[in-house]
Design a protein around this motif. Structure first.
Motif, PDB file in Angstrom:
ATOM      1  N   ILE A 147      37.483  40.625 -36.536  1.00 57.61           N
ATOM      2  CA  ILE A 147      37.676  42.020 -36.946  1.00 57.61           C
ATOM      3  C   ILE A 147      36.316  42.690 -37.065  1.00 57.61           C
ATOM      4  O   ILE A 147      35.303  42.041 -37.310  1.00 57.61           O
ATOM      5  CB  ILE A 147      38.489  42.154 -38.263  1.00 57.61           C
ATOM      6  CG1 ILE A 147      37.806  41.428 -39.417  1.00 57.61           C
ATOM      7  CG2 ILE A 147      39.901  41.669 -38.069  1.00 57.61           C
ATOM      8  CD1 ILE A 147      38.463  41.659 -40.760  1.00 57.61           C
ATOM      9  N   ILE A 158      42.736  36.214 -38.773  1.00 62.23           N
ATOM     10  CA  ILE A 158      41.577  37.086 -38.545  1.00 62.23           C
ATOM     11  C   ILE A 158      40.358  36.494 -39.243  1.00 62.23           C
ATOM     12  O   ILE A 158      40.482  35.787 -40.253  1.00 62.23           O
ATOM     13  CB  ILE A 158      41.828  38.535 -39.022  1.00 62.23           C
ATOM     14  CG1 ILE A 158      42.266  38.585 -40.487  1.00 62.23           C
ATOM     15  CG2 ILE A 158      42.835  39.227 -38.125  1.00 62.23           C
ATOM     16  CD1 ILE A 158      42.401  39.994 -41.061  1.00 62.23           C
ATOM     17  N   GLU A 198      44.074  45.915 -41.309  1.00 61.96           N
ATOM     18  CA  GLU A 198      44.086  44.715 -40.454  1.00 61.96           C
ATOM     19  C   GLU A 198      45.221  43.775 -40.854  1.00 61.96           C
ATOM     20  O   GLU A 198      45.891  43.200 -39.995  1.00 61.96           O
ATOM     21  CB  GLU A 198      42.751  43.976 -40.548  1.00 61.96           C
ATOM     22  CG  GLU A 198      41.565  44.733 -39.990  1.00 61.96           C
ATOM     23  CD  GLU A 198      41.591  44.864 -38.475  1.00 61.96           C
ATOM     24  OE1 GLU A 198      42.343  44.117 -37.802  1.00 61.96           O
ATOM     25  OE2 GLU A 198      40.849  45.717 -37.956  1.00 61.96           O
TER      26      GLU A 198
END
Length: 198
Positions: free
Chosen positions: A123, A92, A82
């Protein structure tokens, strides 16, 4: 090249008194501190964004592209993936916990995690994170196992000294450890013996 900074969020208040004298990233869970885990996963040195009275001992270092990482989150391969997708001015989160933000040098100086939470992308894979002191104990066994794998990857253990008996097979001994006529039980989890340990 990206610069990584571990930031303390409001979790720090819930982890008092443990965090009076250190940032969250300096708490040890498993074999390693949270900072040491991040440095091994990232293969980079990290700095800290913490309380002003701690910044002299735990300084903040800014670069041209800064990734602020929540110090209460543990790194893992999913989270690293990520992070690799994160662009400047993107953030995120997991539920209502800000996990990471990427900022230019100009914006990084005034970083405040509260300013990024509402616009952060959610996420799917939630990293292990500590929110309360009891989580240090709750996640310690998992952290020990994960750290053992991380530290022993591509390394060869020193041999077991003569006269020492080992139960199980999850043992790693660093060169320089002193073990004499011991019984070492690894049947309920891995055991990592560092150099200079006796």
């Amino acid at each position: 090249m990206r610069n990584y900074i571990l930031f303390d969020d409001n979790t720090r208040q819930r982890l008092l008194p443990l965090t009076y004298t250190r940032p969250i990233a300096e708490l040890r869970i498993g074999i390693l501190t949270i900072r040491e885990k991040w440095e091994l996963y990232l293969n980079a040195t990290v700095s800290y964004k913490t309380e002003s009275y701690l910044q002299e001992k735990y300084p903040l270092v800014l670069g041209t592209e800064n990734v602020f990482l929540n110090a209460s989150c543990f790194p893992d391969t999913n989270l690293l993936e990520e992070l690799s997708k994160l662009k400047v001015n993107e953030a995120i989160k997991v539920d209502e916990k800000l996990v990471a933000v990427c900022l230019s040098n100009d914006d990084a100086a005034s970083f405040n995690p509260l300013n990024f939470l509402s616009d952060a992308s959610e996420i799917q894979s939630a990293p292990i994170h500590i929110d309360y002191p009891e989580h240090i104990f709750q996640y310690n066994q998992q952290a020990l196992a994960d750290d053992f794998v991380l530290l022993t990857k591509d390394k060869k253990s020193a041999s077991v000294p003569e006269g020492t008996q080992v139960l199980g097979n999850n043992l790693f001994i660093e060169e320089g450890a002193r073990i004499n006529l011991a019984i070492i039980n690894t049947q309920t989890g891995p055991l990592y013996i560092s150099k200079d340990v006796e």
